[in-house]
Design an enzyme around this catalytic site. Structure first.
Site, PDB file in Angstrom:
ATOM      1  N   ARG A 142       0.829  -1.213   0.000  1.00 23.09           N
ATOM      2  CA  ARG A 142       0.000   0.000   0.000  1.00 23.09           C
ATOM      3  C   ARG A 142       0.864   1.263   0.000  1.00 23.09           C
ATOM      4  O   ARG A 142       0.540   2.258   0.649  1.00 23.09           O
ATOM      5  CB  ARG A 142      -0.958   0.031   1.207  1.00 23.09           C
ATOM      6  CG  ARG A 142      -1.991  -1.089   1.243  1.00 23.09           C
ATOM      7  CD  ARG A 142      -2.950  -1.019   0.088  1.00 23.09           C
ATOM      8  NE  ARG A 142      -4.043  -1.970   0.181  1.00 23.09           N
ATOM      9  CZ  ARG A 142      -4.027  -3.202  -0.353  1.00 23.09           C
ATOM     10  NH1 ARG A 142      -2.961  -3.637  -1.019  1.00 23.09           N
ATOM     11  NH2 ARG A 142      -5.087  -3.979  -0.241  1.00 23.09           N
TER      12      ARG A 142
ATOM     13  N   SER B 171     -10.985  -0.990   2.515  1.00 26.19           N
ATOM     14  CA  SER B 171     -10.327  -1.112   3.823  1.00 26.19           C
ATOM     15  C   SER B 171      -9.991   0.287   4.337  1.00 26.19           C
ATOM     16  O   SER B 171      -9.369   1.069   3.622  1.00 26.19           O
ATOM     17  CB  SER B 171      -9.016  -1.891   3.707  1.00 26.19           C
ATOM     18  OG  SER B 171      -9.247  -3.199   3.253  1.00 26.19           O
TER      19      SER B 171
ATOM     20  N   GLU C 191      -5.753   3.855   5.546  1.00 24.63           N
ATOM     21  CA  GLU C 191      -5.326   3.633   4.158  1.00 24.63           C
ATOM     22  C   GLU C 191      -5.749   4.789   3.235  1.00 24.63           C
ATOM     23  O   GLU C 191      -4.931   5.258   2.448  1.00 24.63           O
ATOM     24  CB  GLU C 191      -5.904   2.305   3.635  1.00 24.63           C
ATOM     25  CG  GLU C 191      -5.489   2.033   2.206  1.00 24.63           C
ATOM     26  CD  GLU C 191      -6.188   0.839   1.581  1.00 24.63           C
ATOM     27  OE1 GLU C 191      -5.860  -0.298   1.964  1.00 24.63           O
ATOM     28  OE2 GLU C 191      -7.047   1.046   0.710  1.00 24.63           O
TER      29      GLU C 191
HETATM   30  P1  FAD Z   1      -8.752   8.422  -5.824  1.00 24.36           P
HETATM   31  O1  FAD Z   1      -9.495   8.043  -4.613  1.00 24.36           O
HETATM   32  O2  FAD Z   1      -9.363   9.396  -6.757  1.00 24.36           O
HETATM   33  O3  FAD Z   1      -7.311   8.955  -5.381  1.00 24.36           O
HETATM   34  C1  FAD Z   1      -6.542   8.245  -4.454  1.00 24.36           C
HETATM   35  C2  FAD Z   1      -5.174   8.928  -4.338  1.00 24.36           C
HETATM   36  O4  FAD Z   1      -4.481   8.833  -5.580  1.00 24.36           O
HETATM   37  C3  FAD Z   1      -5.278  10.434  -4.042  1.00 24.36           C
HETATM   38  O5  FAD Z   1      -4.147  10.805  -3.270  1.00 24.36           O
HETATM   39  C4  FAD Z   1      -5.170  11.070  -5.421  1.00 24.36           C
HETATM   40  O6  FAD Z   1      -4.658  12.389  -5.377  1.00 24.36           O
HETATM   41  C5  FAD Z   1      -4.202  10.130  -6.104  1.00 24.36           C
HETATM   42  N1  FAD Z   1      -4.396  10.052  -7.568  1.00 24.36           N
HETATM   43  C6  FAD Z   1      -5.505   9.602  -8.222  1.00 24.36           C
HETATM   44  N2  FAD Z   1      -5.275   9.610  -9.552  1.00 24.36           N
HETATM   45  C7  FAD Z   1      -4.029  10.099  -9.740  1.00 24.36           C
HETATM   46  C8  FAD Z   1      -3.217  10.372 -10.892  1.00 24.36           C
HETATM   47  N3  FAD Z   1      -3.646  10.134 -12.143  1.00 24.36           N
HETATM   48  N4  FAD Z   1      -1.974  10.879 -10.696  1.00 24.36           N
HETATM   49  C9  FAD Z   1      -1.506  11.135  -9.451  1.00 24.36           C
HETATM   50  N5  FAD Z   1      -2.236  10.910  -8.326  1.00 24.36           N
HETATM   51  C10 FAD Z   1      -3.470  10.392  -8.480  1.00 24.36           C
HETATM   52  N6  FAD Z   1      -7.577  -0.954  -2.887  1.00 24.36           N
HETATM   53  C11 FAD Z   1      -6.732  -2.012  -2.975  1.00 24.36           C
HETATM   54  O7  FAD Z   1      -5.507  -1.839  -3.068  1.00 24.36           O
HETATM   55  N7  FAD Z   1      -7.211  -3.287  -2.938  1.00 24.36           N
HETATM   56  C12 FAD Z   1      -8.513  -3.561  -2.837  1.00 24.36           C
HETATM   57  O8  FAD Z   1      -8.890  -4.718  -2.821  1.00 24.36           O
HETATM   58  C13 FAD Z   1      -9.425  -2.476  -2.758  1.00 24.36           C
HETATM   59  N8  FAD Z   1     -10.756  -2.695  -2.617  1.00 24.36           N
HETATM   60  C14 FAD Z   1     -11.613  -1.655  -2.522  1.00 24.36           C
HETATM   61  C15 FAD Z   1     -12.975  -1.928  -2.403  1.00 24.36           C
HETATM   62  C16 FAD Z   1     -13.889  -0.892  -2.293  1.00 24.36           C
HETATM   63  C17 FAD Z   1     -15.352  -1.212  -2.164  1.00 24.36           C
HETATM   64  C18 FAD Z   1     -13.429   0.450  -2.340  1.00 24.36           C
HETATM   65  C19 FAD Z   1     -14.415   1.588  -2.268  1.00 24.36           C
HETATM   66  C20 FAD Z   1     -12.080   0.736  -2.444  1.00 24.36           C
HETATM   67  C21 FAD Z   1     -11.150  -0.319  -2.543  1.00 24.36           C
HETATM   68  N9  FAD Z   1      -9.768  -0.093  -2.665  1.00 24.36           N
HETATM   69  C22 FAD Z   1      -8.896  -1.152  -2.789  1.00 24.36           C
HETATM   70  C23 FAD Z   1      -9.236   1.281  -2.650  1.00 24.36           C
HETATM   71  C24 FAD Z   1      -9.283   1.998  -4.020  1.00 24.36           C
HETATM   72  O9  FAD Z   1     -10.184   1.384  -4.886  1.00 24.36           O
HETATM   73  C25 FAD Z   1      -7.910   2.035  -4.695  1.00 24.36           C
HETATM   74  O10 FAD Z   1      -6.976   2.687  -3.863  1.00 24.36           O
HETATM   75  C26 FAD Z   1      -7.954   2.766  -6.050  1.00 24.36           C
HETATM   76  O11 FAD Z   1      -6.713   2.617  -6.710  1.00 24.36           O
HETATM   77  C27 FAD Z   1      -8.263   4.250  -5.931  1.00 24.36           C
HETATM   78  O12 FAD Z   1      -8.512   4.748  -7.232  1.00 24.36           O
HETATM   79  P2  FAD Z   1      -9.245   6.131  -7.465  1.00 24.36           P
HETATM   80  O13 FAD Z   1      -9.118   6.463  -8.916  1.00 24.36           O
HETATM   81  O14 FAD Z   1     -10.605   6.089  -6.919  1.00 24.36           O
HETATM   82  O15 FAD Z   1      -8.315   7.102  -6.619  1.00 24.36           O
HETATM   83  N1  EPU Z   2     -11.253 -10.849   9.577  1.00 19.99           N
HETATM   84  C1  EPU Z   2     -11.997 -10.977  10.744  1.00 19.99           C
HETATM   85  N2  EPU Z   2     -13.064 -10.153  10.918  1.00 19.99           N
HETATM   86  C2  EPU Z   2     -13.429  -9.230   9.992  1.00 19.99           C
HETATM   87  C3  EPU Z   2     -12.669  -9.084   8.823  1.00 19.99           C
HETATM   88  C4  EPU Z   2     -11.582  -9.921   8.628  1.00 19.99           C
HETATM   89  O1  EPU Z   2     -11.675 -11.790  11.584  1.00 19.99           O
HETATM   90  O2  EPU Z   2     -14.411  -8.539  10.229  1.00 19.99           O
HETATM   91  C5  EPU Z   2     -10.138 -11.771   9.342  1.00 19.99           C
HETATM   92  C6  EPU Z   2     -10.555 -12.769   8.252  1.00 19.99           C
HETATM   93  O3  EPU Z   2     -11.198 -13.867   8.800  1.00 19.99           O
HETATM   94  C7  EPU Z   2      -9.240 -13.144   7.639  1.00 19.99           C
HETATM   95  C8  EPU Z   2      -8.392 -11.892   7.807  1.00 19.99           C
HETATM   96  O4  EPU Z   2      -9.033 -11.085   8.791  1.00 19.99           O
HETATM   97  O5  EPU Z   2      -8.632 -14.183   8.357  1.00 19.99           O
HETATM   98  C9  EPU Z   2      -8.189 -11.130   6.514  1.00 19.99           C
HETATM   99  O6  EPU Z   2      -9.450 -10.729   5.975  1.00 19.99           O
HETATM  100  P1  EPU Z   2      -9.694 -10.550   4.400  1.00 19.99           P
HETATM  101  O7  EPU Z   2      -9.278 -11.779   3.654  1.00 19.99           O
HETATM  102  O8  EPU Z   2     -11.070 -10.051   4.210  1.00 19.99           O
HETATM  103  O9  EPU Z   2      -8.653  -9.456   3.961  1.00 19.99           O
HETATM  104  P2  EPU Z   2      -8.199  -8.092   4.641  1.00 19.99           P
HETATM  105  O10 EPU Z   2      -6.811  -8.294   5.170  1.00 19.99           O
HETATM  106  O11 EPU Z   2      -9.220  -7.584   5.566  1.00 19.99           O
HETATM  107  C10 EPU Z   2      -7.001  -7.217   2.501  1.00 19.99           C
HETATM  108  C11 EPU Z   2      -6.907  -5.916   1.777  1.00 19.99           C
HETATM  109  C12 EPU Z   2      -8.102  -5.745   0.855  1.00 19.99           C
HETATM  110  C13 EPU Z   2      -8.094  -6.886  -0.160  1.00 19.99           C
HETATM  111  C14 EPU Z   2      -8.170  -8.217   0.594  1.00 19.99           C
HETATM  112  C15 EPU Z   2      -8.014  -9.398  -0.334  1.00 19.99           C
HETATM  113  C16 EPU Z   2      -5.657  -4.361   3.156  1.00 19.99           C
HETATM  114  C17 EPU Z   2      -5.714  -3.180   4.055  1.00 19.99           C
HETATM  115  N3  EPU Z   2      -6.838  -4.805   2.711  1.00 19.99           N
HETATM  116  O12 EPU Z   2      -8.149  -7.150   3.345  1.00 19.99           O
HETATM  117  O13 EPU Z   2      -7.959  -4.525   0.153  1.00 19.99           O
HETATM  118  O14 EPU Z   2      -9.169  -6.772  -1.057  1.00 19.99           O
HETATM  119  O15 EPU Z   2      -7.091  -8.289   1.554  1.00 19.99           O
HETATM  120  O16 EPU Z   2      -6.688  -9.485  -0.752  1.00 19.99           O
HETATM  121  O17 EPU Z   2      -4.573  -4.850   2.849  1.00 19.99           O
HETATM  122  C18 EPU Z   2      -8.470  -2.184   0.273  1.00 19.99           C
HETATM  123  O18 EPU Z   2      -7.250  -1.989   0.329  1.00 19.99           O
HETATM  124  O19 EPU Z   2      -9.309  -1.253   0.260  1.00 19.99           O
HETATM  125  C19 EPU Z   2      -8.962  -3.550   0.243  1.00 19.99           C
HETATM  126  C20 EPU Z   2     -10.262  -3.863   0.256  1.00 19.99           C
END
Ligand code: FAD
Ligand code: EPU
Length: 340
Positions: free
Chosen positions: A168, A240, A336
């Site tokens: 991250r 997250s 995050e």
């Molecule tokens: P924004 O929210 O618009 O911007 C985020 C940051 O990036 C800001 O600092 C912004 O200034 C900067 N930025 C954006 N575009 C540019 C650009 N072109 N040049 C320079 N800076 C820029 N993240 C994960 O890593 N794994 C996940 O599994 C994951 N799951 C998600 C699930 C949900 C339901 C949600 C809502 C979010 C999740 N995220 C996850 C977080 C998010 O989707 C990612 O961080 C994504 O890359 C953000 O993209 P965005 O275009 O919305 O960025």
């Molecule tokens: N867990 C609990 N209780 C909860 C949630 C999770 O006990 O309420 C335990 C689960 O049972 C599991 C562990 O925590 O053993 C990990 O949970 P999960 O697999 O859901 O993944 P996470 O660590 O919570 C991370 C990323 C996600 C990504 C998933 C899958 C971060 C901060 N988050 O979540 O990314 O989608 O793994 O790889 O690293 C994001 O960054 O926004 C994001 C959604």
């Protein structure tokens, strides 16, 4: 060469952040051509204002109105641009929707990004925090990025080493790179594809069999995510809310002695990554609310807007959770999303 751009004033941002926080920006420009960025920074008045680069707004928390200029990156275009060392090189402009881009690569018969299906946001934001899920981070499939440097007005290409990717994390979150604007990203995807089923939840998903296709892996990831994560179109959230904390091995061992069911993953350097969702869950926060902000009942790591939450409501909930986790486990949870 600069291109014309139009500035909108007192622009509402509620539909531009997936938390659905009501806030406004002093000024807003939708960037559809790179040359418009040159124009913005060549204009003394606009150049002087603080800037917020925004993609899909899925990883930001607006804590109030933004007294500056929002640069909403809407650059479009994607193509397979070549092959290098047995890898397809695929490039997409920063404003492309991430999930649609991943699905497009699969439709071209190119696997490699399927584990990152359904992550919201844009291609341009993907390198910022080195997005990751289900056993893959973009650093694993990254080739290069084209950036615009507002300080020089020049465009340059950075390779993976220059991006300094971590969990991250990247150079774009630090002093040396925070000002750079990503214009496009190139990925190096395998010509000899093999499924990546490292993540236990994914490997356990029924229906994948012994030799799944990239499409089947994508569908499995999509199914898991739909079960666990709230759809931002229905419930405001930013995924997250905290990073999974990485602690020294000895600290993890001491915690395990007291909390044997602690969820942890050993890292190659001897540190341990703890599951923040587990820590928050154990503190009893899952499904609880504080004012209009709450903890998602199916995933304790996700904070949600129950309706009408302000940035301050979310911050108050986050602080209460941090305090409880710190008191019980001695671990500080780091947010995050980027606080604006
Ligand atoms: P924004 O929210 O618009 O911007 C985020 C940051 O990036 C800001 O600092 C912004 O200034 C900067 N930025 C954006 N575009 C540019 C650009 N072109 N040049 C320079 N800076 C820029 N993240 C994960 O890593 N794994 C996940 O599994 C994951 N799951 C998600 C699930 C949900 C339901 C949600 C809502 C979010 C999740 N995220 C996850 C977080 C998010 O989707 C990612 O961080 C994504 O890359 C953000 O993209 P965005 O275009 O919305 O960025
Ligand atoms: N867990 C609990 N209780 C909860 C949630 C999770 O006990 O309420 C335990 C689960 O049972 C599991 C562990 O925590 O053993 C990990 O949970 P999960 O697999 O859901 O993944 P996470 O660590 O919570 C991370 C990323 C996600 C990504 C998933 C899958 C971060 C901060 N988050 O979540 O990314 O989608 O793994 O790889 O690293 C994001 O960054 O926004 C994001 C959604």
């Amino acid at each position: 060469m600069t291109a014309p751009f139009s500035v909108l004033h007192q622009f509402p941002l509620q539909s531009l952040n997936t938390f659905g926080i009501a806030a406004s920006a002093r000024a807003y420009v939708r960037i559809t051509e790179t040359e418009q960025l040159l124009g913005v920074y060549a204009d003394g008045d606009w150049a002087a204002l603080p800037k917020l680069v925004l993609g899909g707004g899925s990883n930001v928390l607006l804590t109030g109105d933004f007294d500056g200029l929002v640069l909403h990156i809407a650059l479009q275009g994607k193509a397979v641009v070549g092959e290098e060392n047995g890898r397809h090189l695929v490039r997409a402009a920063a404003g492309e929707n991430w999930h649609a881009f991943v699905q497009w690569t699969l439709a071209q018969g190119i696997g490699g990004l399927e584990n990152l299906s359904l992550i919201p946001g844009t291609v341009g934001a993907a390198p910022i925090q080195n997005i990751g899920a289900y056993g893959l981070e973009i650093k694993d499939v990254f080739h290069s990025v084209t950036v615009f440097d507002p300080r020089s007005g020049a465009t340059r290409v950075l390779d993976g080493a220059a991006c300094r990717f971590g969990y991250r994390d990247s150079v774009f979150k630090h002093e040396e790179g925070r000002h750079l604007i990503i214009l496009d990203v190139t990925f190096a995807l395998p010509t000899q594809w093999r499924p990546n089923l490292r993540y236990a939840d994914l490997a356990a998903e029924p229906g994948l069999g012994d030799a799944p296709t990239p499409r089947q892996v994508a569908d499995a990831v999509i199914a898991i995510r739909r079960r666990k994560l709230p759809d931002p179109a229905l419930i405001g959230n930013a995924g997250s809310f905290f990073k999974n904390p990485v602690v020294p091995g000895a600290q993890c061992a001491a915690l395990l002695a007291r909390f044997p069911t602690l969820v942890h993953h050993a890292q190659p350097d001897g540190t341990e990554k703890l599951a923040a969702g587990w820590l928050i869950d154990q503190c009893g926060w899952k499904g609880r609310s504080l004012g209009a902000a709450g903890v998602y009942p199916k995933q304790a790591l996700v904070l949600v807007n129950n309706g009408g939450a302000s940035g301050a409501d979310v911050v108050a909930l986050a602080r209460a959770i941090q305090a409880d986790v710190q008191a019980r486990y001695g671990v500080l949870l780091e947010p995050e999303p980027v606080f604006i």
